[in-house]
Design an enzyme around this catalytic site. Structure first.
Site, PDB file in Angstrom:
ATOM      1  NE  ARG A 107     -27.671 -45.188  -5.028  1.00 15.54           N
ATOM      2  CZ  ARG A 107     -26.729 -45.732  -5.689  1.00 15.54           C
ATOM      3  NH1 ARG A 107     -26.623 -46.221  -6.924  1.00 15.54           N
ATOM      4  NH2 ARG A 107     -25.462 -45.976  -4.928  1.00 15.54           N
ATOM      5  CG  ASP A 167     -21.967 -41.657  -6.835  1.00 18.42           C
ATOM      6  OD1 ASP A 167     -22.257 -43.018  -6.834  1.00 18.42           O
ATOM      7  OD2 ASP A 167     -23.016 -40.863  -6.673  1.00 18.42           O
ATOM      8  NE  ARG A 170     -19.471 -44.939  -2.328  1.00 22.43           N
ATOM      9  CZ  ARG A 170     -20.829 -45.111  -2.323  1.00 22.43           C
ATOM     10  NH1 ARG A 170     -21.330 -44.946  -3.500  1.00 22.43           N
ATOM     11  NH2 ARG A 170     -21.329 -45.396  -1.144  1.00 22.43           N
ATOM     12  CG  HIS A 194     -26.323 -41.373  -6.234  1.00 17.97           C
ATOM     13  ND1 HIS A 194     -25.195 -41.574  -5.919  1.00 17.97           N
ATOM     14  CD2 HIS A 194     -27.051 -41.960  -5.157  1.00 17.97           C
ATOM     15  CE1 HIS A 194     -25.188 -42.383  -4.846  1.00 17.97           C
ATOM     16  NE2 HIS A 194     -26.287 -42.460  -4.354  1.00 17.97           N
TER      17      HIS A 194
END
Length: 331
Positions: A107, A167, A170, A194
């Site tokens: 990212r 996250d 998850r 993140h």
């Protein structure tokens, strides 16, 4: 008589509609993430008026046509393809626009490409909707949240990133699957960036106040290998999905909807959104995720919860990675 009744009823409803300001939101970016957000927000009756903006006008119009044909199946809403001017005085602006993450690309490597886009975009958003809460979803989300705050001139409380909301979801899903409980009955957080330096807060993971690592009937969850395997699945989930289908979209669309509802409904909900951190855990001038109270004013406070020495060290490392990136970018 029927005409008089109809006219009176219509006028009364119109007066009520004028008195009660509609919930207005703008979604910038009609890609997979933007449209997943739009669809989720629409079917959960989160906005009264939704304006979707994209540089690819033809694709945008096609996406909106597809959405509005489903309006007879949901609560009344106004959905249209438009510009930032059409979204003037929005309550919330959701930014999903930016360069797409490629397979194998992390990212943070997206950062400078997206900053150039935001340099023009953010000031225009503020010009059209100076009172809006900005919700940044574009990656790398922590850096882009910080950049958006700097470019906007808004209070830091009004600029929020989707952070580790996904996250955390998850994490809860995988733990709940392992322990065979409803994910909503399990509390666990991913904090920090993140991204690759995110931190699992095992010390606070619990069911009904009982720490997961203290549970005896837990399918060997206390084993280090089991713990590490679950966290690796969380951390690598996006890469796995991108490799298989090109992008993640559905789950983040649902997560963004929860954030928008917390804001517009003034819920005071605790979410691991990304916000400016100053003075907590020795962290300063960085946007990252910690459990925060989210309501109509944005992020009103960040919870200062205790961490183990290992978790604290990992969070510090995560913040340092983000700070180093911020120092390298061209604002």
């Amino acid at each position: 008589m029927f005409e008089e009744l109809f006219t009176t009823s219509t006028e009364t409803n119109l007066d009520l509609a004028i008195a009660r300001r509609p919930r207005k939101g703008v979604i910038i970016g009609a890609g997979q993430v933007g449209m997943a957000c739009a669809y989720s927000i629409l079917i959960q009756n989160t906005l009264d008026e939704m304006v979707i903006v994209d540089v690819n006008r033809e694709k945008l119009e096609g996406e909106v046509m597809d959405l509005v044909h489903g309006l007879p199946f949901v609560e009344p809403s106004l959905v249209r393809a438009g510009t930032l001017e059409d979204g003037e005085n929005a309550d919330i602006v959701i930014v999903t626009a930016g360069a797409k993450q490629k397979p194998g690309e992390n990212r943070l490597s997206l950062v400078q490409r997206n900053i150039e886009i935001f340099k023009n975009l953010i000031p225009e958003i503020v010009r059209c909707s100076p009172g809006a809460i900005l919700l940044i979803v574009s990656n790398p989300v922590d850096i882009m949240t910080y950049v958006s705050w700097k470019l906007s001139g808004l209070p830091s409380s009004s600029v929020i990133g989707s952070g580790t909301v996904l996250d955390t979801a998850r994490f809860r899903y995988l733990l709940a699957q392992k322990l065979q409980v409803d994910p909503r009955s399990l509390h666990a957080y991913i904090i920090g960036e993140h991204g690759d330096s995110e931190v699992p807060v095992w010390s606070k993971a619990n069911i009904a106040g009982m720490n997961l690592l203290d549970v005896h009937d837990n399918n060997d969850l206390t084993k280090t290998a089991q713990i590490d395997e679950i966290f690796q699945q969380v951390k690598n989930a996006a890469y796995e999905i991108i490799q298989r289908k090109g992008a993640t979209c559905y789950a983040i669309g649902l997560g963004v909807t929860q954030i928008v509802q917390a804001i517009l409904r003034n819920q005071n909900r605790v979410l691991t959104v990304s916000s400016l951190i100053n003075g907590l855990h020795g962290i300063n001038d960085v946007c990252l995720s910690l459990p925060a109270v989210v309501n109509r004013q944005g992020v009103t406070r960040v919870l200062n919860f205790s961490l183990t020495p290992t978790e604290s060290e990992q969070l510090q490392r995560s913040s340092q990675i983000l700070r180093q990136t911020i120092q390298q970018v061209n604002l």
